[in-house]
Design an enzyme around this catalytic site. Structure first.
Site, PDB file in Angstrom:
ATOM      1  N   GLU A  41     -40.235   6.302  81.247  1.00 42.30           N
ATOM      2  CA  GLU A  41     -39.289   7.368  81.610  1.00 42.30           C
ATOM      3  C   GLU A  41     -39.377   7.601  83.115  1.00 42.30           C
ATOM      4  OE1 GLU A  41     -39.436  12.220  81.505  1.00 42.30           O
ATOM      5  OE2 GLU A  41     -40.246  11.164  79.769  1.00 42.30           O
ATOM      6  N   THR A  71     -36.342  14.691  82.886  1.00 38.13           N
ATOM      7  CA  THR A  71     -35.970  15.933  83.560  1.00 38.13           C
ATOM      8  C   THR A  71     -34.447  16.033  83.676  1.00 38.13           C
ATOM      9  OG1 THR A  71     -38.024  15.621  84.842  1.00 38.13           O
ATOM     10  CG2 THR A  71     -36.676  17.503  85.420  1.00 38.13           C
ATOM     11  N   LYS A 131     -40.025  16.936  72.301  1.00 38.27           N
ATOM     12  CA  LYS A 131     -41.081  16.879  73.315  1.00 38.27           C
ATOM     13  C   LYS A 131     -41.865  18.183  73.285  1.00 38.27           C
ATOM     14  CE  LYS A 131     -41.322  16.833  78.406  1.00 38.27           C
ATOM     15  NZ  LYS A 131     -40.519  16.541  79.615  1.00 38.27           N
TER      16      LYS A 131
END
Length: 199
Positions: A41, A71, A131
């Site tokens: 990521e 993000t 998450k």
């Protein structure tokens, strides 16, 4: 759309390459992909990060691997992530517009959750993988406690995880671990991969 069930099958590591120069990011990503134990990521908070994502997406395509954008906090960022070659999106929190934009673009989305209400809303929005963030503050016990009311939820424990505590979170029920700082420190990725390879 490949979901996280497929993307993370047998791959318990999401290596988060935040603010890492492209050359170093490629080195780390290739080590992750070569291990067979994870995906990568790239948090997309700067122009440099987008360039890194593009380069890693290109390299991933050459070896049949995937890279995602992290993000991601707006629908516009989802569109930019798609353009850069991301195959999934990750967010620090739960934003239903971002969930919708990701799914509409054919990308699975991993929203950040830290409460039972957020878990509930994320599941209702079609996200089965979530998450758990910040995992270091929530603690491994939080994962065990969420499994009671939400047995269908799969968690990627993220934040504050390294080779020293990785097994604790996996034992508590994490389906995968999102690891940033420990992956980018010298020797950190190798130590973590050794722990994960041992099961």
């Amino acid at each position: 759309m490949h979901g996280f069930d497929e993307l993370l099958a047998g791959r318990p590591l999401v290596a988060i390459l935040r603010g890492v120069p492209v050359a170093r990011a490629l080195e780390l990503a290739r080590a992750v992909w070569g291990s067979g134990l994870g995906v990568v990521e790239v948090p997309i908070q700067t122009g440099e990060a987008f360039e890194c994502l593009r380069e890693l997406a290109r390299a991933a395509g050459e070896v049949g691997a995937v890279v995602g954008a992290g993000t991601v906090r707006s629908a516009a960022q989802v569109a930019a992530a798609v353009e850069a070659g991301a195959r999934f999106t990750v967010a620090p929190g739960l934003d239903l517009d971002v969930v919708r934009a990701s799914h509409d673009a054919g990308l699975p989305h991993l929203p950040g959750v830290a409460t039972a209400s957020e878990v509930h809303h994320a599941l209702n929005a079609g996200c089965s993988w979530l998450k758990a963030f910040p995992a270091g503050s929530l603690g491994a016990g939080w994962l065990r406690e969420m499994r009671g009311p939400f047995p269908e939820a799969r968690f990627v424990a993220t934040g504050g995880i390294d080779a020293g505590n990785a097994r604790d979170y996996l034992a508590a029920g994490a389906g995968a671990l999102g690891v940033g700082g420990a992956v980018t420190r010298d020797g950190g990725l190798a130590a973590l991969l050794e722990v994960l390879a041992d099961g």
